[in-house]
Design an enzyme around this catalytic site. Structure first.
Site, short mmCIF file in Angstrom:
data_model
loop_
_atom_site.label_atom_id
_atom_site.label_comp_id
_atom_site.label_asym_id
_atom_site.label_seq_id
_atom_site.Cartn_x
_atom_site.Cartn_y
_atom_site.Cartn_z
N LYS B 87 0.85 -1.20 0.00
CA LYS B 87 0.00 0.00 0.00
C LYS B 87 0.88 1.24 0.00
O LYS B 87 1.86 1.32 0.76
CB LYS B 87 -0.89 -0.02 1.25
N SER B 162 -9.72 2.27 2.84
CA SER B 162 -8.83 2.96 1.94
C SER B 162 -7.90 2.03 1.15
O SER B 162 -7.35 2.44 0.13
CB SER B 162 -7.95 3.93 2.74
N SER B 186 -9.77 -0.29 6.99
CA SER B 186 -9.21 -0.14 5.64
C SER B 186 -8.53 -1.37 5.07
O SER B 186 -8.17 -1.39 3.88
CB SER B 186 -8.21 1.03 5.62
#
Ligand SMILES: [Mg+2]
Ligand SMILES: [Zn+2]
Lengths: 502, 520, 98
Positions: B87, B162, B186
């Site tokens: 990420k 996210s 997330s």
């Protein structure tokens, strides 16, 4: 900026009663920073004592320096504070380019030390108790240099350059309670208070305490109120007053300025003031505003510091004797007069004398050497007496040579020069330079005969009982022996020869 | 060698086995994934940067060590040579790190996050950096400054957020594993809507050093994968005490893989949280959830109902604590030391105004919203009512968890109230967006671990549903133990992994060459 | 708790150093009002007897020994800087003329 009108200090004191407050920031001399392992070193090339933590790069986290916590606890103890069983760090949020994260990691409602006091001795021996509100841990900011404007001032600068080497250096901020009752001695007390803090942290070994390097920095709060009024007046906060002299002058100036403002019927503005050493005045800084909403909250990246009582007692046991107590003890032990002791302290040779006494010299001999011989040489060389290069051991040896009659005072002074020139130990120098007092009476007696023969009238006077005339004969002998004779022995031999009682 | 299409569908555990058996090389595996990224990421937009050269170099190094044999080969980590995506909230030397924000466009970190050091030590090739909502603020990945990621199950739908990029990359077979971060869900919510597995470990079980902070007291890095066992393998790689993170735990978390391999729920008490299902949850979500309960019961678990009455305050408290920490954590993005600097268009050129212009241009609307909200919650006069009260709610939520875990070994709920919604559907309604995290937030508030695994497809829309398991702090192993059992029962029922039912992504032939090796 | 209005947002934006247009302030005020309203139950949820929790997993005394670690060169430190001079970060004037 128009110059402020001021009242004379005397008039200000007649009308008003000053209340003081101090925030003193002490930079700790740990090896590394408060929250990062980058070195805590003064004066290196810009931005070389930083890593990602000090620059506040994305993703970094702080880790507390244990040594800094211990130093903070020691400062708290030396200020007679309570040490919090548990305390936390908090974030103080404000934007400024010298603050890499745009918040300062500090402590807010839970300082590590609180509720202390310090007894300050003024010049004339009056003792004044200053109450300490708190001492808390935080981190220093980077250093800004303002370019393009006048004299490096922030006003009018075109741009600024930022060096983050100092960012993250551990600080302890010491905050007093309001100091009432100092009256006309407020400026003197201000100076003495900051001097005492400086002395304490230096004595603890937790700070280099060099004000010229910013190791100890003082913000001075001043307010006035009419005599008899209990409520405090509105205060100003003069920032970064960074020498002892300046602290005294700044407090004095602010008292005079406030008095003039109040006299004119205006309210004092609550604001920060900047100190200017050149004009010995302050100028208006930023007024208190809603921008001072620091939005403190507990630092989520750090966990509480729990100071167990065992840990605190362990640290207490390592504390050196407080400077004021130590001075009192040494003065008594050495038997110096008030004046002698003050001179010794002012000359900065108290530690050296203590070491010299410890090495075997008498207190009076130690004082004689340090004050009589070394302080003057140090002044000429422009160094601290202790840094001149004379060890207590050297003094003891030198003093011994004199006391044993091996050399006289004049020679001792030459030997000291030899020591400083790196020629060796006093004994070696006496040997090398051939400085020993002539102790074989044979050559002396010859010289005495010659001197008596050269001045028969003086010899006659002495025989007649005018012993004080002997100086001329002794002088002649000393001259003939190029100063290497022991003057005392020469005197004895002359009197013996002439059959006179000394 | 294995067929490329077959290779990329293997679990990380199976890949690791084939690599160590010498059936396939890491270069072949890594290249297969890079090819897949080239083929499909033009549609999915899971990657913000593809790290082809370095990934292949690490793969080649692993292959060389294996080929040489001896002690060095013996010492290779079990997952050595298995590629992974990261990420783009986690800093990496040698690749840009953007946090999905314009304010960090083109920024290269001069240091590696602790988890990245661990991936490098394990010699796992890093395929690239995955898309996310800007600074991890969002539940749909639509708040990325670099365009939304699309859900491989339906390209018109959101992949969750996210961490939509990491979840979509794994779901689209662009990576076998990925790292995510979970502040309010997330990792787990994107896992739920993409039919993948995601785990938020116990707070402190994985170092946060180098994860760009959103809300420090809630953030946690965790694994994203296609199987429960793979997440266990990855958590063991990235976990462990880190002296650079003061909130890192010293407890060992080395029993996770064993727990996943020896899954057994017989005699375990599994608690349904009364407040986290029913009203407000999509019917298809409820159905799949109930089905999972039945399977667990059949496998010998005892299902009990627990109540966590204070969970109703969790979302509100989260939307006070999180933005408060955000407002402070994001203050450093000011155009002074790194990243974007924007000069004011007119008026005096002071640093104050440059900071204001930089932050105005560099941050997107959702980030600004949260900074302003957090500034408000911390400001003088409001702190006690907002931030202070929210921290008390945190205590109440912890107490609810304590009471619940006194009655059950693990807790269970749907991961998210709905399946993936359409892109743009909730973009202008922040509150509706925030509701996606209602079931995942309590775990962050209390620091307890949570795992989401695929629970099947909702009847009404055929989209994946996530099942969330929660365990007491430090008991991450329980999640893997129960998760692995439920996973195998479900796959038995489905006749294979859920992702086998995902539609085939068709590569537009011309796009293929553009993606590999570059940032897109 | 007072509702959040446009002036409040303008003040908060100043504190947060985010320039906002008049239109943006209006929009943000409306959105924040809704959010603030939705979280207000939080202030009534817990009584005075409930302690605040700032860390999910309680720890204390996590320290680092005072041992020097790595540093950047000035070049590394400045590698991401938008502007630099003389090995330092360069920023526009700090105060407007006063
Ligand atoms: Mg202060
Ligand atoms: Zn301070």
């Amino acid at each position: 900026m128009s110059a402020d009108t001021i009242l004379s200090f005397e008039e200000a004191m007649e009308k008003y009663d000053p209340v003081l407050g101090f925030e003193v920031h002490v930079e700790l001399n740990t090896k590394t920073k408060m929250f990062s392992s980058a070195p805590n070193v003064f004066g290196d090339d810009p931005n070389t004592n930083v890593n990602e933590v000090d620059l506040g790069l994305p993703g970094v986290l702080p880790v507390v320096n244990k040594a800094a916590v211990e130093s903070s606890i020691k400062i708290g103890l030396a200020l007679n504070c309570k040490i919090a069983e548990s305390c936390r760090f908090a974030r103080k949020n404000y934007f400024y380019p010298d603050t890499p994260k745009n918040f300062q990691t500090s402590q807010y409602d839970e300082p590590i030390a609180y509720d202390g006091y310090l007894d300050i001795e003024l010049e004339d021996g009056t003792v004044f108790r200053v109450e300490i509100e708190r001492a808390h841990m935080e981190e220093d900011a980077g250093k800004l240099t303002h370019m393009g404007g006048a004299a490096g001032r922030i006003q009018g600068a075109d741009y600024s350059l930022v060096d983050y080497n100092r960012a993250g250096v551990p600080l302890v901020e010491i905050v007093t309670k309001p100091i009432e009752g100092a009256g006309s001695r407020a400026p003197e007390l201000a100076k003495a208070y900051v001097a005492a803090i400086r002395e304490i942290v230096k004595n603890l070994g937790v700070s280099d305490a060099r004000m010229e390097r910013g190791n100890v920095r003082c913000d001075a709060n001043v307010s006035l109120r009419p005599h008899g009024q209990e409520r405090f007046g509105i205060r100003s906060e003069t920032k970064n007053v960074n020498s002892l002299r300046a602290v005294e002058h700044a407090v004095r100036f602010e008292i005079q300025r406030h008095a003039a403002v109040l006299d004119s019927g205006q309210p004092v503005i609550q604001e920060t003031r900047h100190w200017h050493e050149d004009t010995r005045t302050t100028t208006s800084g930023r007024a208190k505003s809603d921008a001072d909403d620091y939005r403190y909250f507990p630092e989520p990246d750090l966990v509480p510091v729990v100071a167990s009582r065992e840990w605190v007692e362990e640290l207490r046991a390592t504390l050196p004797e407080p400077p004021a107590e130590r001075r009192k003890r040494l003065k008594e032990a050495w038997g110096y007069s008030d004046l002698e002791f003050r001179d010794v302290v002012n000359a900065g040779v108290m530690d050296s004398i203590e070491e010299t006494v410890a090495a075997g010299a008498s207190a009076s001999a130690a004082r004689k050497w340090w004050m009589g011989e070394i302080v003057g040489r140090a002044k000429t060389a422009d160094v601290d007496p202790a840094e001149l290069g004379v060890s207590p051991q050297t003094i003891v040896e030198l003093n011994g040579l004199v006391e044993e009659g091996k050399i006289n005072n004049k020679m001792a002074s030459q030997v000291l020069d030899g020591v400083l020139a790196g020629e060796g130990t006093p004994a070696e120098i006496v040997e090398k330079r051939g400085l020993a007092v002539v102790s074989d009476d044979g050559p002396l007696l010859e010289a005495i005969d010659a001197a008596l023969a050269a001045q028969p009238d003086v010899a006659e006077k002495i025989r007649g009982g005018k012993v004080q005339a002997i100086g001329a004969i002794v002088g002649g002998v000393m001259k003939a022996t190029r100063g290497q004779a022991d003057a005392g022995r020469v005197r004895e031999l002359i009197l013996e020869k002439l059959g006179v009682e000394g | 060698m294995t067929d490329t299409n077959e290779l990329i569908r293997l679990s990380a555990a199976d890949l690791a086995a084939k690599l160590s058996a010498g059936d396939v090389t890491s270069v072949e595996v890594t290249q297969a994934y890079l090819d897949r990224i080239a083929a499909v990421d033009g549609q999915v937009n899971a990657f913000l940067h593809v790290n082809a050269e370095e990934a292949l170099a690490v793969a080649a190094e692993v292959d060389a060590i294996r080929a040489a044999g001896g002690a060095a080969a013996e010492e290779l980590h079990e997952l050595a040579g298995v590629p992974i995506a990261v990420k783009d909230l986690i800093v990496t030397i040698g690749q840009p790190t953007t946090a999905g924000s314009k304010i960090l466009e083109g920024w290269h970190s001069p240091y590696d996050a602790t988890v990245i050091k661990k991936l490098r030590a394990a010699k796992m090739p890093i395929l690239g950096k995955t898309n996310l909502d800007e600074f991890a603020m969002g539940s749909s990945t639509e708040h990325s400054a670099y365009g939304p990621t699309r859900n491989p199950w339906d390209l018109e739908r959101i992949p969750g957020g996210s961490g939509g990029g990491s979840a979509a990359a794994v779901a689209a077979f662009e990576a076998p594993l990925a790292l995510g971060t979970d502040t309010g869900g997330s990792i787990r919510q994107p896992g739920a809507v993409t039919g993948t597995v995601g785990v938020k470990p116990t707070y402190g079980a994985v170092s946060r050093y180098g994860a760009i902070a959103m809300a420090s007291s809630l953030d946690q890095i965790g694994p994203v994968s296609r199987t429960v066992l793979d997440s266990a393998l990855l958590q063991e790689v990235i976990g462990g005490h880190d002296p650079q993170d003061s909130t890192s735990l010293t407890d060992p978390f080395d029993n996770l893989v064993a727990a996943a391999r020896t899954g057994n729920v017989e005699g375990m008490k599994i608690g349904i949280i009364k407040e986290l299902h029913g009203e407000g949850y999509q019917a298809g979500v409820e159905n799949r959830f109930n089905e999972s309960l039945e399977l667990l019961k059949d496998a010998g678990a005892e299902i009990v109902e627990v109540s966590c009455p204070n969970f109703k305050y969790a979302l509100g408290a989260y939307y006070l604590i999180m933005p408060s920490e955000v407002s402070s954590n994001l203050a450093k993005f000011d155009g002074v030391r790194f990243g974007l600097r924007v000069l004011p268009k007119e008026g005096p050129m002071t640093i104050e105004r440059v900071m204001g212009a930089t932050r105005a241009a560099g941050f997107g609307d959702e980030v600004k919203r949260r900074i302003i909200l957090g500034t408000y919650a911390l400001s003088a006069g409001y702190y006690d009512a907002y931030y202070g009260s929210a921290q008390k709610v945190r205590t109440l939520i912890q107490r609810d968890f304590d009471a619940a875990f006194a009655q059950a070994d693990v807790l269970i709920s749907p991961t998210a109230p709905t399946t993936a919604f359409k892109l743009g559907e909730k973009l202008n309604d922040p509150l509706a967006m925030y509701l996606n995290d209602v079931a995942t937030i309590p775990a962050n508030m209390a620091g307890v671990p949570g795992l989401s695994l695929p629970g099947g497809l909702a009847d009404e829309d055929g989209l994946p549903v996530g099942i969330q398991l929660l365990a007491p702090a430090r008991e991450d192993a329980r999640l893997y133990r129960v998760g692995a059992v439920l996973e195998s029962l479900l796959e038995e029922k489905w006749g294979g992994p859920l992702l086998d039912r995902a539609p085939e992504l068709q590569a537009p032939a011309l796009d293929a060459a553009n993606t590999v090796g570059g940032s897109n | 708790m007072a509702a959040i209005n446009r002036d409040d947002v303008a003040h908060l934006a100043r504190l947060a150093h985010i320039e906002m247009s008049a239109e943006e302030l209006d929009r943000m005020a409306g959105e924040l009002a809704v959010i603030v309203d939705s979280v207000k139950s939080v202030s009534e949820a817990a009584g005075d007897d409930v302690p605040a929790t700032s860390h999910p997993i309680p720890l204390s005394n996590v320290f680092r020994e005072d041992v020097v670690g790595h540093t950047f060169t000035a070049e590394q430190a400045l590698s991401g800087a938008p502007d630099a001079a003389e090995d330092r970060f360069k920023v526009p004037a700090i105060l407007d003329e006063d």
